[in-house]
Design a protein around this motif. Structure first.
Motif, short mmCIF file in Angstrom:
data_model
loop_
_atom_site.label_atom_id
_atom_site.label_comp_id
_atom_site.label_asym_id
_atom_site.label_seq_id
_atom_site.Cartn_x
_atom_site.Cartn_y
_atom_site.Cartn_z
N LYS A 37 0.83 -1.21 0.00
CA LYS A 37 0.00 0.00 0.00
C LYS A 37 0.87 1.26 0.00
O LYS A 37 0.61 2.23 0.70
N LEU A 38 1.93 1.20 -0.80
CA LEU A 38 2.82 2.34 -1.00
C LEU A 38 2.80 2.67 -2.49
O LEU A 38 3.74 2.41 -3.23
N LEU A 39 1.69 3.23 -2.92
CA LEU A 39 1.51 3.51 -4.33
C LEU A 39 2.20 4.82 -4.71
O LEU A 39 2.24 5.76 -3.92
N SER A 40 2.73 4.85 -5.89
CA SER A 40 3.26 6.10 -6.45
C SER A 40 2.59 6.33 -7.79
O SER A 40 2.11 5.39 -8.43
N SER A 41 2.55 7.57 -8.23
CA SER A 41 1.96 7.87 -9.53
C SER A 41 2.78 7.20 -10.63
O SER A 41 3.99 7.02 -10.51
N MET A 42 2.10 6.83 -11.70
CA MET A 42 2.77 6.08 -12.77
C MET A 42 2.15 6.42 -14.11
O MET A 42 1.03 6.93 -14.19
N ILE A 43 2.91 6.14 -15.15
CA ILE A 43 2.41 6.23 -16.52
C ILE A 43 2.51 4.85 -17.14
O ILE A 43 3.57 4.22 -17.11
N LEU A 44 1.40 4.36 -17.68
CA LEU A 44 1.37 3.08 -18.38
C LEU A 44 1.26 3.38 -19.87
O LEU A 44 0.34 4.08 -20.29
N LEU A 111 -2.56 19.92 -11.30
CA LEU A 111 -2.40 18.57 -10.74
C LEU A 111 -1.12 18.39 -9.93
O LEU A 111 -1.11 17.67 -8.93
N LEU A 112 -0.03 19.00 -10.39
CA LEU A 112 1.29 18.69 -9.83
C LEU A 112 1.37 18.76 -8.31
O LEU A 112 1.88 17.81 -7.68
N PRO A 113 0.90 19.81 -7.65
CA PRO A 113 1.03 19.84 -6.18
C PRO A 113 0.27 18.72 -5.49
O PRO A 113 0.67 18.24 -4.43
N HIS A 114 -0.83 18.27 -6.08
CA HIS A 114 -1.63 17.21 -5.47
C HIS A 114 -0.97 15.84 -5.67
O HIS A 114 -1.21 14.92 -4.88
N LEU A 115 -0.15 15.71 -6.71
CA LEU A 115 0.64 14.48 -6.88
C LEU A 115 1.73 14.43 -5.81
O LEU A 115 2.03 13.37 -5.25
N GLU A 116 2.33 15.57 -5.57
CA GLU A 116 3.45 15.62 -4.63
C GLU A 116 3.02 15.37 -3.19
O GLU A 116 3.75 14.76 -2.42
N ASN A 117 1.80 15.84 -2.81
CA ASN A 117 1.38 15.61 -1.42
C ASN A 117 0.67 14.27 -1.24
O ASN A 117 0.27 13.94 -0.12
N GLY A 118 0.49 13.53 -2.32
CA GLY A 118 -0.05 12.18 -2.20
C GLY A 118 -1.56 12.08 -2.18
O GLY A 118 -2.10 10.97 -2.07
N ARG A 119 -2.27 13.21 -2.30
CA ARG A 119 -3.73 13.14 -2.32
C ARG A 119 -4.24 12.39 -3.55
O ARG A 119 -5.21 11.65 -3.50
N ILE A 138 5.64 16.16 -15.58
CA ILE A 138 4.83 15.00 -15.20
C ILE A 138 5.70 13.76 -15.11
O ILE A 138 5.60 12.97 -14.17
N ARG A 139 6.58 13.60 -16.09
CA ARG A 139 7.46 12.41 -16.10
C ARG A 139 8.28 12.31 -14.83
O ARG A 139 8.49 11.21 -14.30
N SER A 140 8.77 13.45 -14.35
CA SER A 140 9.66 13.43 -13.19
C SER A 140 8.94 13.03 -11.91
O SER A 140 9.58 12.70 -10.92
N ARG A 141 7.62 13.09 -11.93
CA ARG A 141 6.84 12.76 -10.73
C ARG A 141 6.13 11.43 -10.85
O ARG A 141 5.26 11.10 -10.04
N THR A 142 6.48 10.67 -11.86
CA THR A 142 5.82 9.38 -12.08
C THR A 142 6.86 8.30 -12.41
O THR A 142 7.97 8.61 -12.85
N GLN A 143 6.47 7.06 -12.19
CA GLN A 143 7.25 5.94 -12.70
C GLN A 143 6.62 5.52 -14.03
O GLN A 143 5.39 5.55 -14.18
N ILE A 144 7.45 5.13 -14.97
CA ILE A 144 6.97 4.80 -16.31
C ILE A 144 7.09 3.29 -16.54
O ILE A 144 8.16 2.72 -16.39
N PHE A 145 5.96 2.67 -16.91
CA PHE A 145 5.92 1.23 -17.14
C PHE A 145 5.34 0.94 -18.52
O PHE A 145 4.30 1.49 -18.90
N GLU A 146 6.00 0.04 -19.23
CA GLU A 146 5.50 -0.37 -20.55
C GLU A 146 4.53 -1.54 -20.40
O GLU A 146 4.82 -2.53 -19.75
N VAL A 147 3.37 -1.40 -21.03
CA VAL A 147 2.35 -2.46 -21.05
C VAL A 147 2.43 -3.12 -22.42
O VAL A 147 2.39 -2.45 -23.45
#
Length: 428
Positions: A37-44, A111-119, A138-147
């Motif tokens: 339950k330690l989710l981080s923002s991501m791009i798929l 969106l950016l500040p709300h990504l940073e505070n985890g809401r 956006i890229r710097s605040r997300t993990q990028i995963f290939e589907v």
């Protein structure tokens, strides 16, 4: 109005996800996030119908967080504000933002500040390359995963589940799906599960049942619902692979007429994806260094085919097929890399020579790193003899050049000249 089958069959928890085991399998990155339950923002990112939305909804279902879906292109900043307000009131919200590559700067800045505070846990979905199409902020605040596209086996598994599920799937219907029809669903959709489920549902809902209520779905019905013909109706289901194999072997054998015939079979079946993929492979595997410009022309032809689609795509592809058939052939590059990989697989290939190791940090010299390295640009002709391969492999010759084209003939002369000078220089 009833929701589509593909929507109803979306996984409700991470264990139900079909495919993408490199991300959601036991011990893999997204599964670890969910378990802890330690989710981080991501791009798929990946092709349509491969599970980007499914992963997002399954993450929400497994973590019990609220789940909202928006589209970066069509939904306004107002919709984003509503999601953020909900997160402030009730806690973390998982936001699936489709077509994230089309997110405007005002929406992004909001969106950016709300990504940073985890809401907000943002899960962006896109078919575009995120390293090119998505803003660095956006890229710097997300993990990028290939589907990745689903395999035939994975699509078959999902179809079986949809046929059996009486609540969300088609289990209440008395369906009989012919083996050839199922195989075509799995192959013709090219890893797109949504397309397979949509076609299956259309076939089930539009086919009249027999007197006993049985709805039999044949290959012909699936072809019609997919608008994609099977290559041939074969009992063992090998026709697709047989045609693709014959296509490559005909080009490798320089038979333009046969290659055009097999290309026509693929295109008549609507299988532009297989034709494009195979041509790109052939250009580098079978023509290779004998005529590198043929490979470049093939890339251009495939790009054009993808942009204009069928039926016009047949024109640039026919150009490429004839070009590759009549070009000189060389498989020296694939043979070279496979020989190198073989040594890696066997192990015992030795350490990187000390003079080649990274020396760009404090203390490297004390470890003997980078000492005695000769910078080639400081020497005549920008070259000097020094050892590059590890000791156990220092006499290995992976590349075996051929004489089937002027370009590789020139490469061969240079390769042999350098190897001879290298051997003499190392023995001085």
């Amino acid at each position: 109005m009833k929701q589509p089958l593909a929507y109803r069959m979306r996984p409700q928890k991470i264990e139900e996800i079909v495919g993408q085991q490199h991300l959601v399998g036991p011990g893999k990155i997204i599964r670890r996030m969910v378990d802890a339950k330690l989710l981080s923002s991501m791009i798929l990112y990946g092709p349509p119908g491969t599970g980007k939305t499914s992963i997002a909804s399954a993450i929400a279902g497994s973590t019990k967080y609220a789940f909202r879906m928006l589209n970066a292109a069509t939904d306004s900043k107002k919709e984003l504000e509503i999601v953020v307000a909900e997160a402030k009131m009730s806690g973390t919200v998982i936001l699936l933002l489709d077509e994230i590559h089309r997110l405007t700067k005002p929406k992004q800045d909001f969106l950016l500040p709300h990504l940073e505070n985890g809401r907000i846990i943002l899960i962006g979905a896109t078919t575009e390359n995120p390293y090119i199409a998505i803003n660095p902020a956006i890229r710097s605040r997300t993990q990028i995963f290939e589907v990745k596209p689903l395999s035939e086996k994975e699509i078959a598994s999902a179809l079986k589940r949809a046929l059996a599920d009486k609540e969300r799937g088609l289990g209440k219907l008395k369906l009989k799906l012919a083996a050839t029809a199922q195989l075509h669903l799995c192959r013709a959709t090219n890893g797109d599960l949504r397309s397979a489920l949509n076609a299956l549902e259309l076939a089930a809902e539009s086919t009249k049942p027999a007197a006993d209520g049985t709805i039999t779905i044949t290959l012909k019905i699936i072809e019609e619902c997919l608008q994609h013909k099977a290559l041939v109706q074969d009992k063992n289901g090998d026709a697709h692979y047989d045609v693709v194999s014959a296509f490559q072997k005909s080009i490798r054998g320089s038979d333009a007429d046969a290659a055009l015939h097999y290309l026509a079979r693929l295109l008549a079946a609507g299988d532009l994806i297989s034709a494009n993929r195979r041509l790109l492979t052939i250009a580098y595997e079978d023509i290779g260094l004998a005529n590198p410009q043929a490979a470049a022309r093939t890339v251009a032809a495939v790009t054009a085919a993808e942009k204009i689609g069928l039926p016009e795509a047949r024109i640039p592809l026919a150009n490429a097929v004839i070009d590759l058939c009549l070009a000189p052939k060389s498989n020296s590059a694939i043979m070279a890399i496979d020989a190198a990989l073989s040594d890696i697989d066997k192990g015992g290939y030795g350490d990187v020579p000390a003079h080649l190791k990274d020396a760009h940090y404090r203390g490297a010299a004390k470890l003997g790193r980078g000492i005695d390295y000769h910078y080639p640009h400081e020497y005549p002709h920008d070259w000097i003899a020094q050892q590059y391969l590890p000791d156990p492999l220092k006499r290995k010759h992976y590349y075996q050049p051929k004489n089937n084209g002027r370009y590789e003939e020139a490469l061969k002369a240079q390769y042999e000249r350098l190897k001879t000078a290298q051997a003499k220089g190392l023995h001085l």
